[in-house]
Scaffold this motif. Sequence first.
Motif, PDB file in Angstrom:
ATOM      1  N   LEU A 190       0.833  -1.211   0.000  1.00  0.00           N
ATOM      2  CA  LEU A 190       0.000   0.000   0.000  1.00  0.00           C
ATOM      3  C   LEU A 190       0.867   1.260   0.000  1.00  0.00           C
ATOM      4  O   LEU A 190       0.539   2.250  -0.646  1.00  0.00           O
ATOM      5  N   ALA A 191       1.974   1.211   0.731  1.00  0.00           N
ATOM      6  CA  ALA A 191       2.848   2.390   0.834  1.00  0.00           C
ATOM      7  C   ALA A 191       3.492   2.752  -0.497  1.00  0.00           C
ATOM      8  O   ALA A 191       3.748   3.927  -0.758  1.00  0.00           O
ATOM      9  N   VAL A 192       3.760   1.753  -1.341  1.00  0.00           N
ATOM     10  CA  VAL A 192       4.433   2.022  -2.613  1.00  0.00           C
ATOM     11  C   VAL A 192       3.476   2.023  -3.804  1.00  0.00           C
ATOM     12  O   VAL A 192       3.914   2.234  -4.935  1.00  0.00           O
ATOM     13  N   ALA A 193       2.190   1.805  -3.573  1.00  0.00           N
ATOM     14  CA  ALA A 193       1.216   1.781  -4.669  1.00  0.00           C
ATOM     15  C   ALA A 193       1.087   3.174  -5.285  1.00  0.00           C
ATOM     16  O   ALA A 193       0.924   4.163  -4.562  1.00  0.00           O
TER      17      ALA A 193
ATOM     18  N   VAL B 156      -4.161   4.505   6.510  1.00  0.00           N
ATOM     19  CA  VAL B 156      -4.798   3.204   6.292  1.00  0.00           C
ATOM     20  C   VAL B 156      -4.192   2.191   7.259  1.00  0.00           C
ATOM     21  O   VAL B 156      -2.989   2.148   7.449  1.00  0.00           O
ATOM     22  N   THR B 157      -5.056   1.387   7.879  1.00  0.00           N
ATOM     23  CA  THR B 157      -4.595   0.331   8.776  1.00  0.00           C
ATOM     24  C   THR B 157      -4.787  -1.022   8.110  1.00  0.00           C
ATOM     25  O   THR B 157      -5.711  -1.210   7.314  1.00  0.00           O
ATOM     26  N   VAL B 158      -3.896  -1.959   8.450  1.00  0.00           N
ATOM     27  CA  VAL B 158      -3.953  -3.310   7.909  1.00  0.00           C
ATOM     28  C   VAL B 158      -3.959  -4.276   9.085  1.00  0.00           C
ATOM     29  O   VAL B 158      -3.080  -4.233   9.938  1.00  0.00           O
TER      30      VAL B 158
ATOM     31  N   PHE C 182     -10.475   1.988  -3.941  1.00  0.00           N
ATOM     32  CA  PHE C 182     -10.382   0.902  -4.905  1.00  0.00           C
ATOM     33  C   PHE C 182      -8.927   0.475  -5.101  1.00  0.00           C
ATOM     34  O   PHE C 182      -8.616  -0.715  -5.124  1.00  0.00           O
ATOM     35  N   ARG C 183      -8.022   1.433  -5.236  1.00  0.00           N
ATOM     36  CA  ARG C 183      -6.602   1.116  -5.431  1.00  0.00           C
ATOM     37  C   ARG C 183      -6.022   0.358  -4.239  1.00  0.00           C
ATOM     38  O   ARG C 183      -5.222  -0.558  -4.401  1.00  0.00           O
ATOM     39  N   ALA C 184      -6.422   0.745  -3.028  1.00  0.00           N
ATOM     40  CA  ALA C 184      -5.930   0.066  -1.828  1.00  0.00           C
ATOM     41  C   ALA C 184      -6.375  -1.392  -1.813  1.00  0.00           C
ATOM     42  O   ALA C 184      -5.592  -2.289  -1.500  1.00  0.00           O
ATOM     43  N   GLU C 185      -7.629  -1.633  -2.156  1.00  0.00           N
ATOM     44  CA  GLU C 185      -8.142  -2.997  -2.166  1.00  0.00           C
ATOM     45  C   GLU C 185      -7.434  -3.839  -3.228  1.00  0.00           C
ATOM     46  O   GLU C 185      -7.041  -4.973  -2.973  1.00  0.00           O
ATOM     47  N   GLU C 186      -7.254  -3.282  -4.410  1.00  0.00           N
ATOM     48  CA  GLU C 186      -6.571  -4.011  -5.479  1.00  0.00           C
ATOM     49  C   GLU C 186      -5.113  -4.294  -5.114  1.00  0.00           C
ATOM     50  O   GLU C 186      -4.604  -5.377  -5.392  1.00  0.00           O
ATOM     51  N   ALA C 187      -4.452  -3.334  -4.476  1.00  0.00           N
ATOM     52  CA  ALA C 187      -3.063  -3.539  -4.061  1.00  0.00           C
ATOM     53  C   ALA C 187      -2.979  -4.652  -3.026  1.00  0.00           C
ATOM     54  O   ALA C 187      -2.089  -5.505  -3.086  1.00  0.00           O
TER      55      ALA C 187
END
Length: 92
Positions: A32-35, A43-45, A65-70
């Motif tokens: 997520l950090a490099v997406a 954002v928490t994981v 959407f990008r976070a979910e795909e990543a």
Amino acid sequence: MIFKKRTFFGHEPQRETPDHPAELERKVAHCLAVAPGLDAADVTVTCNGSNVLLGGTVATEDEIFRAEEAAKSVAGVGEVINRIGISKVGSG
């Protein structure tokens, strides 16, 4: 200072990735950090087995959407539960 290559009895040690949720969380958070096009600072994981829960906030729906795909692109991830919201900057 001299840096030497790590060896174990003359051989490079084999590294195995543990099947630990913290390791999967680290991998997803790094992804997520490099997406590109995603500011994942808020954002928490959280992982439970191979399931990943995304929380926190981002600026746009596109970033959600990008976070979910990543997260789905990381090896070892099963289901992604996306609870990311849109931040309300400037509201007071």
